[in-house]
Each structure stands twice: as C-alpha cells, then as structure tokens.
Design an enzyme around this catalytic site. Structure first.
Site, PDB file in Angstrom:
ATOM      1  NE  ARG A 172     -21.901   3.424 -56.278  1.00 14.91           N
ATOM      2  CZ  ARG A 172     -21.090   2.897 -55.363  1.00 14.91           C
ATOM      3  NH1 ARG A 172     -19.947   2.342 -55.744  1.00 14.91           N
ATOM      4  NH2 ARG A 172     -21.396   2.939 -54.089  1.00 14.91           N
ATOM      5  CE  LYS A 209     -16.687  -1.896 -52.191  1.00 12.96           C
ATOM      6  NZ  LYS A 209     -17.527  -1.129 -53.119  1.00 12.96           N
TER       7      LYS A 209
END
Length: 372
Positions: free
Chosen positions: A142, A47
């Site tokens: 998260r 990413k």
C-alpha cells in the site's frame, strides 16, 4: 423466536445503529493495559466511526492520547467539538490538503518527499512545527518508502524546517493481507535502530501496524523497538484483524444495526420474466424453492455493506438494492413494523457511519460516565 417490535413515537428513527459507550470504554482500557505491559502505546483510529465526537471523547477519557483518522475533515470535526488530544492523519497527505493538515493535525504519516516539502513550506508560513512519521514498505504494497531509499529520505527530511521527524512506521494486512509477523517487526526495529545510529536521532514512535498485530504481540517476548500500534477494529469490534478472532476480555457486540420491515408477503422464491442486470450490475440467479415468506427492510447498499452484516434473528438475507433489503422470513414470520437486528464487520460499520441516513444512538452513556 420473539420479534423485536417498533412502537411508533417511542423508538428512535430507523434504520439506526445502537452504540454501547460503556463497552467501548472497557475495550479501550483493556487494550491500553494489554499492550502497555510490553511498552506499546495504542493510538485510537476513529475513521470507522466517522470521527464521531462522542465516541472520540470516550477514547480520550479512557487513556487514548492520540486519535488517528484518514480524513482531515473528521479531524477538524473532532477538534471543533472540543475533543482534546493529539491528532494523527493516517493517510499520506494530499497536496491539495497540505495546509489543512499542518493546521489541524499534529502528526501525519508520510511516504512522498514532494508532500513533505509542502508540509515544511506551510508549517513555516503558519509558525508551526509539524510532526512526521515516515512509512516503510515491508511487503503489503500500500503506502511506504522502500527500505533501500530510507536513508536518502531521512537525510532530506532532517533538512526541512518546520518539520520534526518523530518516528517511522509500517502498514501491513490491509491491501495485500501480509502478516505483521516477527520477521517484519524485527525488520522495522532494525531499520529504526540503523537510522538512529546513522543520523544521531531518536525516534520517539516506531509504529508496527494495527489490529492485525495482536498475534505477533502475544507470541513475542521481545517486541524490539516497536512502541506504537494504531487500533480501530480491536477497540470497536473486540477482534484482531488477521483472522477476525475475538480478543479475550473484550466486547464484540458494541454495535447493533436495526432496520424496519416495510413489507411482509408470501411470494415466489424465483423472480420471473426475462433476466438482465439488476441494480447492482449483476445478473442474479435464484434457486426455485416454490412460494416463500419474504420481507422487505427499509435499508440498502447505500446504508451498509450487506455482505458484512449478520442477522441476530433466524432470517436469511436474500440480497439488496440501494434502498431495500430482501430477507427469507419463513422461520421468523416478521410483520410490517417489526425490527430486525444485525451484527456488523469492520467494512459494514464503516459504511453505516458514512451515511447520515442511519441514526446513531448512544446507549449506556451513564454507565460510561460513571467509570471515567
């Protein structure tokens, strides 16, 4: 200090980022060897490089069998470029992208039963077995299923056709900065073993985290059931992600950002006039140092996170707007057309690969190819 000159018609367009492919290849091989010594496979996280197919191919050619990205668009881009390997979607699939995930990603990380049911539905429609890893919440807050809910979720997933439960994982040190220490890893190992025993299954992947796991790894004689880590920062910046310390034997200078000087003048050090918000929504304050040599670079906040770059020359970054960066040029005396070089942290690197306005320049491709 000597200046880095830009010769019109010779250098590539600026701003640009120089990328040393041979050093990426080295870091990938070294990390694979390091973690492999204790039975841990590493997954290459792409990413931060925006799914760049050239860099992704370097990873695959140097032993990285699974590429992971949080954007399905990046996975599609790498697959269309012919980069062979297994592809893992890092971010929990959005319901709006479930069909694309099933078609283009071999594996996905999941924490929502509703999403898993949709993955099952589209996997059946497309005659695909989609592999899933269930994420466990261990404190970073998260994504992740609470440990007390894991049994119920696993029971439900095992009944979903078209899906293969291949593992569990956790994410730490990203949102809450919680360390993946021995207690957390022992907890994940225990959850894995309990699930295997209770449901008579084998979890091929127990993914303990990311580049922040280096300290735990080096201090642990027994890594338990942890057999997989998702690494991006360690591969590309040669650092662990808890304290950002360099990992011995790795390159930390793979990427160099270069920007061109478009103005160099002697000006006051303090803006003058009535002060309101600037382009970034801040009300800035500047120390009055009298007249100073200042320069303007052709790069700004839409290109890079300015707080995440470190100049390689003796300059001080004064600030930036969307398209301009201001520097104190007193010690270096840069001229119009000169080039300033910067090191980048992970966030800054991520931003540079997210904009098409930064030229991506691959260097040492021959050296990289010669060691494959």
């Amino acid at each position: 200090m000597s200046r880095v000159k830009k010769r019109v018609g010779v250098d590539l367009n600026l701003p640009r980022i120089d990328i040393d492919l041979a050093k990426i290849a080295h870091n990938a091989r070294q990390l694979k060897k390091l973690y492999g010594a204790k039975g841990i496979n590493i997954i290459g996280v792409t990413k931060v490089i925006g799914g760049n197919s050239i860099i992704a191919d370097v990873l695959v050619q140097n032993g990285i069998e699974i590429l992971a990205d949080s954007r399905i668009a990046n996975i599609i881009k790498m697959r269309r470029a012919g980069i062979r390997g297994q592809y893992l979607l890092l971010r929990t699939p959005a319901l709006s992208q479930v069909q694309e995930v099933v078609i283009h990603a071999h594996i996905s990380l999941n924490s929502e039963l509703e999403v898993l049911k949709k993955l099952s539905e589209y996997a059946l429609k497309n005659h695909i077995i989609h592999k899933v890893v269930l994420m466990v919440e261990l404190g970073d807050l998260r994504e992740g299923i609470m440990p007390s809910e894991m049994d119920a979720i696993v029971k439900a997933v095992l009944k979903l056709k078209g899906l293969a439960l291949v593992g569990i994982g956790t994410n730490l040190a990203c949102f809450g900065g919680i360390s993946p220490d021995a207690d957390k890893m022992n907890q994940l190992s225990s959850i894995a073993m309990c699930l295997e025993e209770k449901f008579k299954i084998t979890l091929a992947m127990v993914s303990g985290g990311n580049s922040a796991n280096y300290k735990w790894f080096t201090s642990s004689k027994d890594v338990g059931r942890i057999n997989s880590l998702r690494l991006g920062e360690s591969i590309f910046l040669g650092r662990e992600a808890l304290c950002r310390k360099p990992i011995p034997g790795l390159f930390t200078d793979i990427f160099t950002l270069l920007a061109e000087v478009i103005e160099a003048k002697r000006k006051p050090s303090q803006p003058y006039g009535e002060v309101y918000q600037n382009a970034n929504g801040d009300t800035p304050k500047f120390e009055n140092k009298g007249l100073m040599d200042r320069a303007v670079l052709a790069i700004g906040t839409q290109d890079v996170i300015v707080s995440g770059i470190t100049p390689k020359q003796k300059i001080t970054v004064l600030g930036a707007s969307s398209d301009h960066m201001l520097i104190d040029n007193t010690e270096t005396s840069l001229k119009v057309g000169d080039t300033v070089a910067f090191d980048l942290n992970y966030s800054a690197l991520l931003r540079t690969f997210s904009t098409p306005c930064i030229t991506k320049n691959m260097i040492n491709q021959y050296e990289c190819a010669s060691i494959l």
